[in-house]
Scaffold this motif. Sequence first.
Motif, PDB file in Angstrom:
ATOM      1  N   HIS A   1       0.812  -1.229   0.000  1.00 10.71           N
ATOM      2  CA  HIS A   1       0.000   0.000   0.000  1.00 10.71           C
ATOM      3  C   HIS A   1       0.839   1.270   0.000  1.00 10.71           C
ATOM      4  N   LYS A   2       2.018   1.245   0.597  1.00 17.17           N
ATOM      5  CA  LYS A   2       2.880   2.433   0.581  1.00 17.17           C
ATOM      6  C   LYS A   2       3.400   2.695  -0.830  1.00 17.17           C
TER       7      LYS A   2
ATOM      8  N   ARG B   1       1.879   1.842  -3.615  1.00 20.32           N
ATOM      9  CA  ARG B   1       0.745   2.283  -4.441  1.00 20.32           C
ATOM     10  C   ARG B   1       0.525   3.787  -4.312  1.00 20.32           C
ATOM     11  N   LYS B   2       0.857   4.360  -3.161  1.00 19.79           N
ATOM     12  CA  LYS B   2       0.707   5.810  -2.952  1.00 19.79           C
ATOM     13  C   LYS B   2       1.677   6.629  -3.807  1.00 19.79           C
TER      14      LYS B   2
ATOM     15  N   LYS C   1       6.412   5.602  -8.890  1.00 22.73           N
ATOM     16  CA  LYS C   1       6.728   4.344  -8.208  1.00 22.73           C
ATOM     17  C   LYS C   1       8.071   3.765  -8.639  1.00 22.73           C
TER      18      LYS C   1
ATOM     19  N   SER D   1       7.277  10.653   2.468  1.00 27.32           N
ATOM     20  CA  SER D   1       5.846  10.977   2.512  1.00 27.32           C
ATOM     21  C   SER D   1       4.948   9.745   2.608  1.00 27.32           C
ATOM     22  N   VAL D   2       5.426   8.602   2.109  1.00 31.77           N
ATOM     23  CA  VAL D   2       4.613   7.379   2.189  1.00 31.77           C
ATOM     24  C   VAL D   2       5.037   6.468   3.338  1.00 31.77           C
TER      25      VAL D   2
END
Length: 83
Positions: free
Chosen positions: A14-15, A17-18, A23, A66-67
Amino acid sequence: MTWFRVDDGLHDHHKLRKLGSNKLPALGLWTACGSWAAANLTDGFVPREVVRRFDTRERYAKLLISVGLWTETVHDGEAGYRF
């Protein structure tokens, strides 16, 4: 020799994907710096100077913070990032 291990579920974490369209370059930075930290036995600390070898403006480093994949820190008086 030390190993920098990567979980086989990392690609869909999930981190990550942010990070959206950033990416791949952010993950490349994360991986290169993880390898550096393992090779230098730093317990996950990467000096800012090393990060700048791969990310001159620290754009992707800021995204990793940030993630929640990195934190900014100072170790032995040296600024950098920690896994």
